[in-house]
Design a protein around this motif. Sequence first.
Motif, mmCIF file in Angstrom:
data_model
loop_
_atom_site.group_PDB
_atom_site.id
_atom_site.type_symbol
_atom_site.label_atom_id
_atom_site.label_comp_id
_atom_site.label_asym_id
_atom_site.label_seq_id
_atom_site.Cartn_x
_atom_site.Cartn_y
_atom_site.Cartn_z
ATOM 1 N N ALA A 240 -4.911 0.094 -2.561
ATOM 2 C CA ALA A 240 -5.084 -0.468 -1.223
ATOM 3 C C ALA A 240 -6.400 -1.240 -1.110
ATOM 4 O O ALA A 240 -7.415 -0.869 -1.705
ATOM 5 C CB ALA A 240 -5.065 0.650 -0.185
ATOM 6 N N TYR B 54 0.831 -1.207 0.000
ATOM 7 C CA TYR B 54 0.000 0.000 0.000
ATOM 8 C C TYR B 54 0.860 1.251 0.000
ATOM 9 O O TYR B 54 0.482 2.286 -0.544
ATOM 10 C CB TYR B 54 -0.872 0.059 1.252
ATOM 11 C CG TYR B 54 -1.899 -1.022 1.428
ATOM 12 C CD1 TYR B 54 -2.629 -1.085 2.605
ATOM 13 C CD2 TYR B 54 -2.145 -1.978 0.452
ATOM 14 C CE1 TYR B 54 -3.575 -2.067 2.817
ATOM 15 C CE2 TYR B 54 -3.076 -2.969 0.650
ATOM 16 C CZ TYR B 54 -3.796 -3.014 1.836
ATOM 17 O OH TYR B 54 -4.724 -3.985 2.030
ATOM 18 N N PRO C 109 -0.735 3.427 -3.007
ATOM 19 C CA PRO C 109 -1.884 3.646 -2.124
ATOM 20 C C PRO C 109 -3.222 3.588 -2.845
ATOM 21 O O PRO C 109 -4.246 3.289 -2.227
ATOM 22 C CB PRO C 109 -1.622 5.048 -1.538
ATOM 23 C CG PRO C 109 -0.648 5.688 -2.477
ATOM 24 C CD PRO C 109 0.186 4.584 -3.017
ATOM 25 N N ASP C 110 -3.236 3.842 -4.148
ATOM 26 C CA ASP C 110 -4.495 3.794 -4.899
ATOM 27 C C ASP C 110 -4.983 2.357 -5.105
ATOM 28 O O ASP C 110 -6.123 2.144 -5.527
ATOM 29 C CB ASP C 110 -4.330 4.471 -6.253
ATOM 30 C CG ASP C 110 -3.240 3.846 -7.104
ATOM 31 O OD1 ASP C 110 -2.143 3.601 -6.557
ATOM 32 O OD2 ASP C 110 -3.471 3.602 -8.293
ATOM 33 N N PHE D 46 -13.347 -0.621 4.192
ATOM 34 C CA PHE D 46 -12.590 0.332 3.369
ATOM 35 C C PHE D 46 -13.296 1.692 3.405
ATOM 36 O O PHE D 46 -14.481 1.782 3.084
ATOM 37 C CB PHE D 46 -12.502 -0.149 1.918
ATOM 38 C CG PHE D 46 -11.609 0.706 1.055
ATOM 39 C CD1 PHE D 46 -10.300 0.328 0.809
ATOM 40 C CD2 PHE D 46 -12.066 1.899 0.516
ATOM 41 C CE1 PHE D 46 -9.461 1.125 0.029
ATOM 42 C CE2 PHE D 46 -11.238 2.701 -0.269
ATOM 43 C CZ PHE D 46 -9.927 2.308 -0.509
ATOM 44 N N GLY D 47 -12.534 2.728 3.777
ATOM 45 C CA GLY D 47 -13.082 4.081 3.772
ATOM 46 C C GLY D 47 -13.829 4.414 5.060
ATOM 47 O O GLY D 47 -14.095 3.547 5.898
ATOM 48 N N ASP D 48 -14.185 5.671 5.195
ATOM 49 C CA ASP D 48 -14.870 6.167 6.389
ATOM 50 C C ASP D 48 -16.283 5.590 6.471
ATOM 51 O O ASP D 48 -17.068 5.735 5.529
ATOM 52 C CB ASP D 48 -14.938 7.695 6.333
ATOM 53 C CG ASP D 48 -15.421 8.316 7.630
ATOM 54 O OD1 ASP D 48 -16.135 7.630 8.399
ATOM 55 O OD2 ASP D 48 -15.095 9.483 7.873
ATOM 56 N N ALA E 147 -8.738 -0.418 5.665
ATOM 57 C CA ALA E 147 -7.863 0.431 4.857
ATOM 58 C C ALA E 147 -8.574 1.752 4.597
ATOM 59 O O ALA E 147 -9.809 1.807 4.588
ATOM 60 C CB ALA E 147 -7.518 -0.253 3.530
ATOM 61 N N ALA E 148 -7.797 2.817 4.397
ATOM 62 C CA ALA E 148 -8.352 4.139 4.091
ATOM 63 C C ALA E 148 -9.388 4.553 5.134
ATOM 64 O O ALA E 148 -10.486 4.998 4.806
ATOM 65 C CB ALA E 148 -8.961 4.150 2.696
ATOM 66 N N SER E 149 -9.057 4.379 6.416
ATOM 67 C CA SER E 149 -9.910 4.738 7.561
ATOM 68 C C SER E 149 -11.042 3.745 7.805
ATOM 69 O O SER E 149 -11.956 4.025 8.587
ATOM 70 C CB SER E 149 -10.492 6.154 7.410
ATOM 71 O OG SER E 149 -9.476 7.119 7.307
ATOM 72 N N THR F 188 -12.876 -3.165 -0.743
ATOM 73 C CA THR F 188 -12.017 -2.407 -1.645
ATOM 74 C C THR F 188 -12.648 -1.042 -1.913
ATOM 75 O O THR F 188 -13.740 -0.736 -1.422
ATOM 76 C CB THR F 188 -11.838 -3.142 -2.983
ATOM 77 O OG1 THR F 188 -13.090 -3.069 -3.716
ATOM 78 C CG2 THR F 188 -11.480 -4.605 -2.767
ATOM 79 N N ALA F 189 -11.987 -0.249 -2.717
ATOM 80 C CA ALA F 189 -12.534 1.048 -3.098
ATOM 81 C C ALA F 189 -13.747 0.913 -3.999
ATOM 82 O O ALA F 189 -14.447 1.886 -4.269
ATOM 83 C CB ALA F 189 -11.454 1.874 -3.811
#
Length: 290
Positions: free
Chosen positions: A104, A97, A101-102, A270-272, A223-225, A141-142
């Motif tokens: 992650a 990551y 980082p994109d 993944f994410g907030d 990941a990513a918060s 994931t994103a």
Amino acid sequence: MHARIEKRGGRLSIDLSGSDRQTAGAMNIPWASARAGLVYAVRCVVAPGLGSNDGLLRALDVTAPEGTVVNPTPPAAVSIRHNSCQRLADTLIRAMYEIWPDRAVASSSVSFFCFNVGSTSPATGQQAVMADVVGGGTGATAHGDGLDGVDTYMSNVGVMPTEVVETNYNIRIRKTEFRPGSQGRGRYNGGLGLVREYEILEHPQHATFYAEQTDSRFAPEGAASGGTALPTTITVLGPDGSVLDTPRKTSRILQPGTVVRVESAGGGGFGDPADRPQELRDLDEVEGRL
């Protein structure tokens, strides 16, 4: 297990020298299996569409000193290496990551609960050994939520159907279901872990069972918060339903009526979590996932 990865031109330098020394237990990873884990992790992050070939290894500079858990020396025990292989893959993917980082993703369950128990066949009366594995959740994931109740990373087996267990062994499957709330929360949630219960129906039987991520410090991270998933839990219940023990790895004699329950880890988020779309929140409620 530790990994430091650097990108140097068109090559990746992977340093595993910070990994623990090989152990007296069976968690060590033969070098061939460690190499497979390296190839798997790099392909997932760098070139997921790439076919398996030797060219990928040529682009890696790997430091893995002999005598460590990732490169043990004979006669090191390695029979439970799969759990460590799964953890190696997860460690490598997270380490990458920092470079990309994109790309992650949250961590997945690497618990790989395995239950081996002696029994006899109800049909023939012959002695038999049941060997079952229970997966968990993959990381989000994103692009979306993780998968529920699957073997992750390099695993390739599914949970044994209840009908197969009860036809071939004197063991009853009392429950197999998803584990609500086991996922890490995020804009996209991790996948759910599984709950499975095995009941011993005859004679005292010798059993071996084990899992990783039973320590909350090593539960699948987001990941990513994103949030961390629940760890795996193993519970042994006596014939009267009382809790006898909550082991992590054990080999013991199980009396008739004993139940072994595994609750496997979910995947990280993944994410907030505050950014989770309302339609997904509503679906979580409808499906009882929380």
